[in-house]
Design a protein around this motif. Sequence first.
Motif, PDB file in Angstrom:
ATOM      1  N   ALA B 119       0.834  -1.207   0.000  1.00  0.00           N
ATOM      2  CA  ALA B 119       0.000   0.000   0.000  1.00  0.00           C
ATOM      3  C   ALA B 119       0.865   1.252   0.000  1.00  0.00           C
ATOM      4  CB  ALA B 119      -0.924  -0.014   1.219  1.00  0.00           C
ATOM      5  N   LYS B 123       1.088   3.918  -2.976  1.00  0.00           N
ATOM      6  CA  LYS B 123       0.747   5.310  -2.676  1.00  0.00           C
ATOM      7  C   LYS B 123       1.868   6.233  -3.130  1.00  0.00           C
ATOM      8  CE  LYS B 123      -1.327   7.938   1.078  1.00  0.00           C
ATOM      9  NZ  LYS B 123      -1.706   7.938   2.488  1.00  0.00           N
ATOM     10  N   ASP B 124       3.106   5.839  -2.825  1.00  0.00           N
ATOM     11  CA  ASP B 124       4.262   6.648  -3.237  1.00  0.00           C
ATOM     12  C   ASP B 124       4.346   6.738  -4.758  1.00  0.00           C
ATOM     13  OD1 ASP B 124       4.840   6.997  -0.636  1.00  0.00           O
ATOM     14  OD2 ASP B 124       6.513   5.582  -0.549  1.00  0.00           O
ATOM     15  N   GLY B 127       1.638   8.940  -6.051  1.00  0.00           N
ATOM     16  CA  GLY B 127       1.989  10.329  -5.738  1.00  0.00           C
ATOM     17  C   GLY B 127       3.008  10.856  -6.735  1.00  0.00           C
ATOM     18  N   LYS B 246      -5.867   8.248  -8.387  1.00  0.00           N
ATOM     19  CA  LYS B 246      -5.085   8.089  -7.148  1.00  0.00           C
ATOM     20  C   LYS B 246      -6.023   8.084  -5.934  1.00  0.00           C
ATOM     21  CE  LYS B 246      -1.303  10.233  -4.559  1.00  0.00           C
ATOM     22  NZ  LYS B 246      -1.914  10.830  -3.387  1.00  0.00           N
ATOM     23  N   GLU B 247      -6.998   8.993  -5.987  1.00  0.00           N
ATOM     24  CA  GLU B 247      -7.964   9.064  -4.890  1.00  0.00           C
ATOM     25  C   GLU B 247      -8.733   7.755  -4.761  1.00  0.00           C
ATOM     26  OE1 GLU B 247     -11.458  11.441  -5.626  1.00  0.00           O
ATOM     27  OE2 GLU B 247     -11.187  12.470  -3.712  1.00  0.00           O
ATOM     28  N   GLU B 250      -6.570   4.945  -3.519  1.00  0.00           N
ATOM     29  CA  GLU B 250      -6.302   5.054  -2.077  1.00  0.00           C
ATOM     30  C   GLU B 250      -7.491   4.536  -1.278  1.00  0.00           C
ATOM     31  OE1 GLU B 250      -3.098   8.758  -1.936  1.00  0.00           O
ATOM     32  OE2 GLU B 250      -5.187   9.105  -1.404  1.00  0.00           O
ATOM     33  N   LEU B 253      -7.320   0.791  -1.585  1.00  0.00           N
ATOM     34  CA  LEU B 253      -6.241   0.250  -0.747  1.00  0.00           C
ATOM     35  C   LEU B 253      -6.641   0.262   0.722  1.00  0.00           C
ATOM     36  CD1 LEU B 253      -3.025   1.739  -2.355  1.00  0.00           C
ATOM     37  CD2 LEU B 253      -3.591  -0.666  -2.091  1.00  0.00           C
TER      38      LEU B 253
END
Lengths: 99, 382
Positions: B119, B123-124, B127, B246-247, B250, B253
């Motif tokens: 996760a 996420k990285d 980003g 991405k939202e 997330e 995840l």
Amino acid sequence: MQVQFQENDARVNISGEFTFTDHAAFRDVACRLFQAKGDTIVIDLSQLQFIDSAGLGMLLLARDEASKSTRKLVLSRPQGQVRRMFTVTKFDELFTIQA
Amino acid sequence: MFGFNGNASAAAVADIPKRTGLPAAGGEDADREPHQGAHVELLQSWMSLAEMQQRVIRTLVVEIQQTSGFVEKEADDLSGRFQRLALSAQQQTGRVNSLTELASCIEVDGKAVKIEEIAVLLKDTLGDVVEKILLLSKDSMSMVYALSEVNANVVNVEKCMAQLEQINSTTNMLALNARIEAERAGAAGVTFRVVADEVRELSKATHALSVTMRSELKAVTEGIATGNATLQRVATVDLSNNILAKERLEVLLGALLRRGNVLEGIVAEAVSEAGLISADVDGMITGLQFQDRARQRLEHVIDALSVIGEALEVNRQNTAGVAPELRELAPSDMAWVTGLLNRFTMSEMRSRFAAELLRGTPDAEAHREAVNDGAQGSIELF
């Protein structure tokens, strides 16, 4: 995109959708904003319903211009999709955002 | 075993008339003869009862032996099953423990990677992607504005070129006029004619250069127009959905992590429960060892019953030896025997007792059924 200047051109309300097709109009808006007096320039986004990646790019260019003249660019009251885009892209780390 | 003395018993039985004051069998006292018959009958009844009690004892001994064997076999069988259950419970605990790892990790290139790490990595990465999209958007718009400026400059250059061509055309016309005037002047205009020819040549060269520049400028203009069109196609690609992906990822995840945590909790509870089951099964296996003690106790009971039976037999024989008239047994009191049999709810047990008590011989069929029942571990429901 529709624009409305206030406070001696130091504040502008942008409404509707802000996309690539508005790049010429936004350049004029930015020129007029940076000609205004004062340390702070405010772009009011409370009526803006949609912004695309080109719109974000134009705001970043405006920020660069503001920093060249040591002025602060404030983005005010983003809503809905615009606020979500700002959150995901961490715009709050790049701009001063008024809730 | 109890130190029972058969001779002493015989003496005691022989001594009954003296101790009770009753006439001995075949006694001399004629006044007591009416009672003697009743006494003999009573003693015969006791002898019959003793004989029946011996049968009961023998049957009870056989019954207890069979029951003891049945219990021992069933206990061994249960113990074996519980041991297999304990082994299964241990294996189940191992499998549940494996589930814990599966719930929290996935294998990548032979290495266990925690979902939390995945996760964070995702996420990285997302980003970084969003950051690059922003940079790309900003640079694209910067280039759009720059090309727009260049385009304006090119338009200005084209205007300059047009003015230059106009000036050159005028210069050429002036050189032509100067040549005409030089011809009119005759010999006096020779020098002027040379200058006019040079200016005309200069004008031709300037025109040729102007044509070349216009051609080059046209190529530059077309190149800028093509680049601008390409850039606009790039810049108009809306990446806002990619940014908002991405939202969404997330959120997904987060849900995945929450599910993993819930699963991990459930698996931990399952491990705990499996441990408790294993402990209970171990306790049951230990508890089943009661049958050793039960068997020993039943052996003592059998022993005691056998001694009692032997004592009854000795006493009966001694009594018969002292009083031969008592050899003839009174008819057995079948009422209590029948009452006893009716108390048995198990039909096969009732059959075995009936065969032994009523006929005096074991019922072979009933005995075989008892043995089979014990072997099969069946239980009669009643």
